[in-house]
Design a protein around this motif. Structure first.
Motif, mmCIF file in Angstrom:
data_model
loop_
_atom_site.group_PDB
_atom_site.id
_atom_site.type_symbol
_atom_site.label_atom_id
_atom_site.label_comp_id
_atom_site.label_asym_id
_atom_site.label_seq_id
_atom_site.Cartn_x
_atom_site.Cartn_y
_atom_site.Cartn_z
ATOM 1 N N ILE A 190 12.568 19.424 -4.069
ATOM 2 C CA ILE A 190 11.527 18.450 -4.372
ATOM 3 C C ILE A 190 10.651 18.267 -3.142
ATOM 4 O O ILE A 190 11.166 18.118 -2.030
ATOM 5 N N ALA A 230 9.056 10.206 -7.040
ATOM 6 C CA ALA A 230 9.528 11.596 -7.111
ATOM 7 C C ALA A 230 10.669 11.715 -8.118
ATOM 8 O O ALA A 230 10.731 12.672 -8.900
ATOM 9 N N THR A 267 4.184 15.429 -6.928
ATOM 10 C CA THR A 267 5.535 15.945 -6.699
ATOM 11 C C THR A 267 5.624 17.365 -7.235
ATOM 12 O O THR A 267 5.205 17.649 -8.355
ATOM 13 N N THR A 294 7.024 15.989 -2.240
ATOM 14 C CA THR A 294 5.916 15.140 -2.665
ATOM 15 C C THR A 294 4.879 15.137 -1.557
ATOM 16 O O THR A 294 5.216 14.933 -0.392
#
Length: 138
Positions: free
Chosen positions: A117, A65, A97, A119
Motif C-alpha cells: 500500500i 488507505a 492510495t 498513499t
C-alpha cells in the motif's frame, strides 16, 4: 474477490480524499477522541507550534488507505493491516492510495492476498506506506 481473478502485480489506484477539509480533521478528532490542537486549532498550530497550518492525524491517513483496501478485498476479509506515516497531510490535500498485489498464498483450504500500500498526495509525495493481508475466495 476470487482467487482466479487476482494476479501478482495487479494494481488498483483510488482517490481516498479529494481536498481534505478542516471540518474532516475536526470530525476525525471527535471520532478518535484525539483532540491534539495541532490537528484542530489553526492558531495553536501556526503561532505556538510553527506549522503552516493544522494537519491531519496519521491515523486518519491510515484509515483512508484502509478503506481503499477493504473496498478492494471486501468486508470481513482483512487479516492484517499496518503501515508507516511518511509525511504530513494538510488541508486541501488530495490523497490517492495505490494497492499492488505482491503475493498470493494458498494454505490448506484458505487463499490469501498480500498487498503493498502506498498513499500519495497531489504532488506525488508519499504520505503513508503499508501492507495488508486478506482472505480471498478460491
Amino acid at each position: 474477490m476470487q482467487l482466479d481473478a487476482v494476479r501478482v502485480g495487479d494494481t488498483l489506484e483510488r482517490i481516498v480524499v479529494d481536498g481534505l477539509t478542516r471540518t474532516q480533521l475536526v470530525m476525525y478528532a471527535g471520532a478518535s477522541c484525539d483532540f491534539n490542537p495541532l490537528h484542530t486549532d489553526e492558531v495553536y498550530a501556526t503561532r505556538a507550534a510553527g506549522f503552516p497550518s493544522v494537519f491531519g492525524h496519521g491515523m486518519l491517513t491510515m484509515a483512508l488507505a484502509g478503506k481503499a483496501v477493504t473496498d478492494y478485498v471486501g468486508d470481513g476479509r482483512l487479516r492484517s493491516f499496518g503501515g508507516r506515516f511518511r509525511d504530513q497531510v494538510w488541508p486541501g490535500d488530495t490523497l490517492t492510495t495505490h494497492l499492488t498485489v505482491q503475493e498470493i498464498r494458498v494454505i490448506n483450504d484458505e487463499s490469501f492476498v498480500i498487498l503493498d500500500i502506498a498513499t500519495v498526495n497531489q504532488s506525488g509525495a508519499t504520505v503513508f506506506t503499508g501492507s495488508a493481508e486478506a482472505v480471498i475466495d478460491q
